[in-house]
Design an enzyme around this catalytic site. Structure first.
Site, PDB file in Angstrom:
ATOM      1  CD  GLU A 140       5.920  -5.505   0.456  1.00 38.88           C
ATOM      2  OE1 GLU A 140       6.045  -7.142  -0.031  1.00 38.88           O
ATOM      3  OE2 GLU A 140       5.195  -4.925   0.490  1.00 38.88           O
ATOM      4  CG  HIS A 182       3.648  -8.176   2.312  1.00 44.05           C
ATOM      5  ND1 HIS A 182       3.653  -7.575   1.506  1.00 44.05           N
ATOM      6  CD2 HIS A 182       2.150  -8.363   2.673  1.00 44.05           C
ATOM      7  CE1 HIS A 182       2.060  -7.840   0.904  1.00 44.05           C
ATOM      8  NE2 HIS A 182       1.267  -8.287   1.717  1.00 44.05           N
ATOM      9  CB  ILE A 183       4.557 -11.269   8.504  1.00 40.10           C
ATOM     10  CG1 ILE A 183       5.434 -10.597   9.056  1.00 40.10           C
ATOM     11  CG2 ILE A 183       5.630 -12.269   7.573  1.00 40.10           C
ATOM     12  CD1 ILE A 183       4.343 -10.967  10.104  1.00 40.10           C
ATOM     13  CB  ALA A 184      -0.371  -7.803   8.921  1.00 40.17           C
ATOM     14  N   GLY A 242     -13.021  -1.392   4.658  1.00 42.77           N
ATOM     15  CA  GLY A 242     -13.458  -2.805   4.260  1.00 42.77           C
ATOM     16  C   GLY A 242     -13.195  -4.007   5.225  1.00 42.77           C
ATOM     17  NE  ARG A 251      -0.855  -4.983  -2.158  1.00 43.39           N
ATOM     18  CZ  ARG A 251      -1.227  -5.901  -1.238  1.00 43.39           C
ATOM     19  NH1 ARG A 251      -0.967  -5.974  -0.449  1.00 43.39           N
ATOM     20  NH2 ARG A 251      -1.131  -7.125  -2.271  1.00 43.39           N
TER      21      ARG A 251
HETATM   22  N1  LIG Z   1      -0.497  -6.850   4.592  1.00 43.75           N
HETATM   23  C1  LIG Z   1      -1.393  -7.594   4.316  1.00 43.75           C
HETATM   24  O1  LIG Z   1      -0.617  -9.258   4.583  1.00 43.75           O
HETATM   25  C2  LIG Z   1      -2.115  -7.779   3.948  1.00 43.75           C
HETATM   26  C3  LIG Z   1      -3.714  -8.645   3.889  1.00 43.75           C
HETATM   27  C4  LIG Z   1      -4.611  -7.937   3.012  1.00 43.75           C
HETATM   28  C5  LIG Z   1      -4.377  -7.112   2.383  1.00 43.75           C
HETATM   29  N2  LIG Z   1      -4.125  -5.950   2.446  1.00 43.75           N
HETATM   30  C6  LIG Z   1      -3.863  -4.872   1.492  1.00 43.75           C
HETATM   31  O2  LIG Z   1      -4.883  -4.626   2.580  1.00 43.75           O
HETATM   32  C7  LIG Z   1      -5.688  -3.692   1.422  1.00 43.75           C
HETATM   33  C8  LIG Z   1      -7.421  -4.023   2.388  1.00 43.75           C
HETATM   34  O3  LIG Z   1      -7.645  -5.252   2.056  1.00 43.75           O
HETATM   35  P1  LIG Z   1      -9.305  -5.660   2.829  1.00 43.75           P
HETATM   36  O4  LIG Z   1      -9.269  -7.038   3.038  1.00 43.75           O
HETATM   37  O5  LIG Z   1      -9.860  -4.549   3.932  1.00 43.75           O
HETATM   38  O6  LIG Z   1      -9.453  -4.642   1.128  1.00 43.75           O
HETATM   39  P2  LIG Z   1     -11.150  -4.720   0.756  1.00 43.75           P
HETATM   40  O7  LIG Z   1     -11.162  -4.466  -0.267  1.00 43.75           O
HETATM   41  O8  LIG Z   1     -12.231  -5.588   1.646  1.00 43.75           O
HETATM   42  O9  LIG Z   1     -11.261  -2.967   1.680  1.00 43.75           O
HETATM   43  C9  LIG Z   1     -10.682  -1.974   1.070  1.00 43.75           C
HETATM   44  C10 LIG Z   1     -11.393  -0.796   0.954  1.00 43.75           C
HETATM   45  O10 LIG Z   1     -10.593   0.348   0.647  1.00 43.75           O
HETATM   46  C11 LIG Z   1     -11.943   1.378   0.410  1.00 43.75           C
HETATM   47  N3  LIG Z   1     -11.169   2.516  -0.870  1.00 43.75           N
HETATM   48  C12 LIG Z   1     -10.482   1.902  -1.922  1.00 43.75           C
HETATM   49  N4  LIG Z   1     -10.401   3.319  -2.202  1.00 43.75           N
HETATM   50  C13 LIG Z   1     -10.476   3.899  -1.818  1.00 43.75           C
HETATM   51  C14 LIG Z   1     -10.256   5.546  -1.911  1.00 43.75           C
HETATM   52  N5  LIG Z   1      -9.538   6.188  -2.378  1.00 43.75           N
HETATM   53  N6  LIG Z   1     -10.510   6.155  -0.514  1.00 43.75           N
HETATM   54  C15 LIG Z   1     -11.037   5.502   0.872  1.00 43.75           C
HETATM   55  N7  LIG Z   1     -11.483   4.124   0.529  1.00 43.75           N
HETATM   56  C16 LIG Z   1     -11.076   3.443  -0.800  1.00 43.75           C
HETATM   57  C17 LIG Z   1     -12.529   0.715  -0.299  1.00 43.75           C
HETATM   58  O11 LIG Z   1     -13.874   1.724  -0.299  1.00 43.75           O
HETATM   59  C18 LIG Z   1     -12.674  -0.463   0.017  1.00 43.75           C
HETATM   60  O12 LIG Z   1     -13.510  -0.816   1.247  1.00 43.75           O
HETATM   61  C19 LIG Z   1      -6.260  -4.826   0.175  1.00 43.75           C
HETATM   62  O13 LIG Z   1      -6.469  -4.658  -1.115  1.00 43.75           O
HETATM   63  C20 LIG Z   1      -5.175  -5.170   0.165  1.00 43.75           C
HETATM   64  O14 LIG Z   1      -3.747  -4.482  -1.364  1.00 43.75           O
HETATM   65  C21 LIG Z   1      -2.235  -6.686   3.105  1.00 43.75           C
HETATM   66  O1  LIG Z   2       0.946 -12.835   2.499  1.00 40.21           O
HETATM   67  C1  LIG Z   2      -0.044 -13.165   2.032  1.00 40.21           C
HETATM   68  O2  LIG Z   2      -0.817 -13.911   2.341  1.00 40.21           O
HETATM   69  C2  LIG Z   2      -0.374 -11.736   0.743  1.00 40.21           C
HETATM   70  O3  LIG Z   2       1.349 -11.666  -0.139  1.00 40.21           O
HETATM   71  C3  LIG Z   2      -1.198 -11.184   1.245  1.00 40.21           C
HETATM   72  O4  LIG Z   2      -1.679 -10.172  -0.345  1.00 40.21           O
HETATM   73  P1  LIG Z   2      -2.240  -9.923   0.040  1.00 40.21           P
HETATM   74  O5  LIG Z   2      -1.820  -8.043   0.907  1.00 40.21           O
HETATM   75  O6  LIG Z   2      -2.889  -8.894  -1.026  1.00 40.21           O
HETATM   76  O7  LIG Z   2      -3.762  -9.768   1.066  1.00 40.21           O
END
Ligand SMILES: NC(=O)c1ccc[n+]([C@@H]2O[C@H](COP(=O)([O-])OP(=O)(O)OC[C@H]3O[C@@H](n4cnc5c(N)ncnc54)[C@H](O)[C@@H]3O)[C@@H](O)[C@H]2O)c1
Ligand SMILES: O=C(O)[C@H](O)COP(=O)(O)O
Length: 324
Positions: free
Chosen positions: A268, A287-289, A162, A239
């Site tokens: 967490e 969780h600071i990415a 995504g 996640r």
């Molecule tokens: N660590 C962090 O600070 C942080 C920050 C932003 C997002 N995140 C996490 O990362 C995830 C992804 O972020 P993003 O912005 O790319 O989200 P996004 O919604 O743009 O992309 C998620 C992708 O995962 C795919 N997907 C969903 N289920 C799937 C499966 N079973 N198999 C294969 N692909 C699958 C979707 O088709 C989509 O392309 C978020 O849902 C969030 O939980 C974490």
């Molecule tokens: O610290 C943050 O900005 C949020 O916890 C990120 O949340 P997300 O991983 O669902 O985008």
């Protein structure tokens, strides 16, 4: 659009904010006849429901401490709107929201550059063993000099393509040998689309950036880790529940994986009895990415604009479900 020209169309004008945003700033987003209630998301489910009863708009908790389950959704005003101020919305019961006419939106894409930067930083550290060599020197040891692989020789596999996956591919394509990806959807991109199995079997570095859903919970367990090439590295900034932490610790301890970097965990903050704490080859981050000044500014803009849209009768952007 700004607060000055907002025309509130609903009779009920209660906005509940569960995030630790600055109250004065959030108050300034709305005209005076909107009631803003700042709610501590840690007060417990019953008190949370009481505090948000009748709310037209809920700004969720960016730290994911509040679970917005069916009991919570049931106390909101008919046709309520929930703006989750993050990308992940796994703490919201979206199917129930759909069934009961509650609209939910997230902040898609606001921090994808930030997360991709973190993944690249983690990759560099893992490939050169910077984190564990630093720790060993601090303990009075002198780490071994086993030679590293150069980035230009590596195949990087992306599970989840995504906003974050795209941003990682954009950064890595010029500097690694091959970028592969697997996602539910095929994208128009220079990276090669392959099956999940092929991503696992070919990746020198596997980066997982999947949402937590019933389909992805526990997706990367012992079997999947064993499919990775000997000496592979794993990165997870999506996640925590997607990667089995015990299986990962076992694979690193056994030497099948050369290391891992995790920004997210099933629970967490990480518990002190986590098996990951004993693995010095696993780089841990709280969780600071996605947490950069730029992303946080963008987040406030997304939340403000979306809530103002809803209060003035416009559909929100980044809807993950819709009652309309
Ligand atoms: N660590 C962090 O600070 C942080 C920050 C932003 C997002 N995140 C996490 O990362 C995830 C992804 O972020 P993003 O912005 O790319 O989200 P996004 O919604 O743009 O992309 C998620 C992708 O995962 C795919 N997907 C969903 N289920 C799937 C499966 N079973 N198999 C294969 N692909 C699958 C979707 O088709 C989509 O392309 C978020 O849902 C969030 O939980 C974490
Ligand atoms: O610290 C943050 O900005 C949020 O916890 C990120 O949340 P997300 O991983 O669902 O985008």
């Amino acid at each position: 659009m700004n607060a000055d020209n907002a025309q509130i169309t609903s009779d009920n004008r209660l906005v509940c904010c569960l995030s630790p945003f600055d109250e004065t700033e959030v108050r300034g987003w709305f005209p005076p006849d909107v009631t803003l209630r700042m709610v501590d998301p840690t007060i417990g489910p019953r008190d949370l429901q009481a505090a948000c009863t009748g709310a037209t708009v809920v700004i969720g908790d960016l730290l994911h401490r509040a679970v917005l389950d069916r009991h919570f959704l049931a106390v909101l005003a008919p046709g309520a709107f929930v703006q989750q101020p993050s990308v992940g919305y796994d703490t919201i019961d979206v199917p129930t929201a759909s069934q009961t006419g509650v609209t939910v939106a997230n902040a898609a894409g606001y921090n994808s550059d930030a997360v991709a930067d973190w993944v690249v930083a983690a990759l560099y550290s893992l490939v050169r063993g910077l984190h564990w060599r630093d720790a060993q020197i601090r303990k009075g040891q002198w780490p071994d000099h086993s030679p590293a692989r150069e980035l230009s020789t590596l195949t990087v596999g992306l599970l989840g393509f995504g906003n974050v996956g795209h941003a990682i591919a954009q950064r890595l394509t010029p500097i690694v040998d091959t970028v592969l990806y697997h996602d539910l959807r095929k994208a128009e991109t220079a990276a090669a689309y392959v099956s999940q199995q092929e991503v696992l079997e070919r990746s020198d570095v596997l980066s997982v950036q999947l949402p937590l859903t019933p389909a992805t919970r526990g997706l990367i367990g012992a079997d999947e880790l064993n499919r990775l090439p000997e000496g592979a590295l794993l990165i997870n900034a999506g996640r925590g529940g997607v990667v089995d932490e015990q299986a990962l610790a076992d694979a690193v301890t056994a030497g099948h994986l050369a290391g891992a970097a995790l920004d997210v965990f099933a629970d967490e903050p990480l518990k002190q009895d986590s098996p990951l704490l004993a693995c010095d080859r696993v780089l841990l981050s709280p969780h600071i990415a996605g947490d950069t000044v730029t992303a946080n500014d963008r987040l406030l803009d997304v939340v403000r604009e979306n809530v103002q849209r809803v209060l003035t009768g416009w559909p929100p952007e980044h809807m993950v479900t819709s009652s309309r």
